[in-house]
Design a protein around this motif. Structure first.
Motif, PDB file in Angstrom:
ATOM      1  N   TRP A  59       0.819  -1.200   0.133  1.00 43.25           N
ATOM      2  CA  TRP A  59      -0.033  -0.020   0.139  1.00 43.25           C
ATOM      3  C   TRP A  59       0.827   1.264  -0.001  1.00 43.25           C
ATOM      4  N   VAL A  60       0.446   2.128  -0.969  1.00 37.41           N
ATOM      5  CA  VAL A  60       1.278   3.568  -1.004  1.00 37.41           C
ATOM      6  C   VAL A  60       0.135   4.670  -0.628  1.00 37.41           C
ATOM      7  N   LEU A  61       0.184   5.137   0.760  1.00 34.41           N
ATOM      8  CA  LEU A  61      -0.938   6.068   1.233  1.00 34.41           C
ATOM      9  C   LEU A  61      -0.407   7.369   1.112  1.00 34.41           C
ATOM     10  N   LYS A  62      -1.411   8.154   1.204  1.00 33.06           N
ATOM     11  CA  LYS A  62      -1.149   9.801   1.312  1.00 33.06           C
ATOM     12  C   LYS A  62      -1.641  10.410   2.735  1.00 33.06           C
ATOM     13  N   SER A  63      -0.635  10.970   3.103  1.00 27.98           N
ATOM     14  CA  SER A  63      -1.165  11.602   4.452  1.00 27.98           C
ATOM     15  C   SER A  63      -2.237  12.641   4.245  1.00 27.98           C
ATOM     16  N   GLY A  64      -3.093  12.599   5.404  1.00 28.83           N
ATOM     17  CA  GLY A  64      -4.365  13.289   5.174  1.00 28.83           C
ATOM     18  C   GLY A  64      -5.367  12.799   4.639  1.00 28.83           C
ATOM     19  N   THR A  65      -5.239  11.842   3.914  1.00 29.84           N
ATOM     20  CA  THR A  65      -6.318  10.867   3.161  1.00 29.84           C
ATOM     21  C   THR A  65      -6.934   9.975   4.076  1.00 29.84           C
ATOM     22  N   TYR A  66      -8.467   9.843   4.073  1.00 26.48           N
ATOM     23  CA  TYR A  66      -9.382   8.901   4.782  1.00 26.48           C
ATOM     24  C   TYR A  66      -9.122   7.564   3.820  1.00 26.48           C
ATOM     25  N   TYR A  67      -8.906   6.451   4.377  1.00 20.95           N
ATOM     26  CA  TYR A  67      -8.872   5.131   3.732  1.00 20.95           C
ATOM     27  C   TYR A  67      -9.770   4.086   4.782  1.00 20.95           C
TER      28      TYR A  67
END
Length: 149
Positions: A59-67
């Motif tokens: 997984w590559v996630l972006k800070s501040g995004t809701y998952y």
């Protein structure tokens, strides 16, 4: 005396209203802020099954995004997922198990004693490299690499 004060207040308020009207930023959140539907992404489910890979890719996630993601246990074995560093780098909004919503202050691990499913909703916060893994396992397929950018 009152007229100059009212005029001054209107002049002060005018730039704020013009600025708000000119803000055509496409990335605006709704009334719920970062919990808005525009800021939500679904992740690939994690499969908890004896000897099977957890996911097909990191997984590559972006800070501040809701998952949101699901953990699906098939009951083939009592299995857990640990990842204390990951759980401390995110804000867990809720965990849903069979329609019951849990709003924890923190999380260290989850465990499936039998077949079932849970859904976790969170906001990625702290950039870095993390993991979720089946405790005691050494295989790469039993570990999910996670990057928060």
């Amino acid at each position: 005396m009152i007229k100059p004060i009212l005029t001054a207040l209107l002049v002060c308020a005018l730039p704020l209203s013009v600025q708000a009207d000119d803000d055509d930023d496409d990335n605006r959140f709704g009334l719920a802020g970062i919990l808005s539907a525009k800021n939500k992404e679904d992740l690939e489910p994690i499969q908890l099954s004896a000897g099977m890979p957890l996911t097909s890719a990191p997984w590559v996630l972006k800070s501040g995004t809701y998952y949101e993601f699901e953990i699906q246990g098939d009951g083939s074995q009592e299995l857990a997922l640990v990842g204390p560093e990951f759980f401390r780098a995110i804000w867990v909004d809720e965990i849903v198990v069979e329609g019951l919503e849990i709003r924890p202050l923190g999380l260290d691990s989850v465990e499936f004693d039998e077949a079932g499913e849970m859904e976790i909703g969170f906001v990625a916060i702290k950039p870095g490299s993390y993991y979720l893994k089946v405790p005691g396992s050494t295989g790469e397929t039993q570990r999910l690499e996670i990057t928060i950018e």
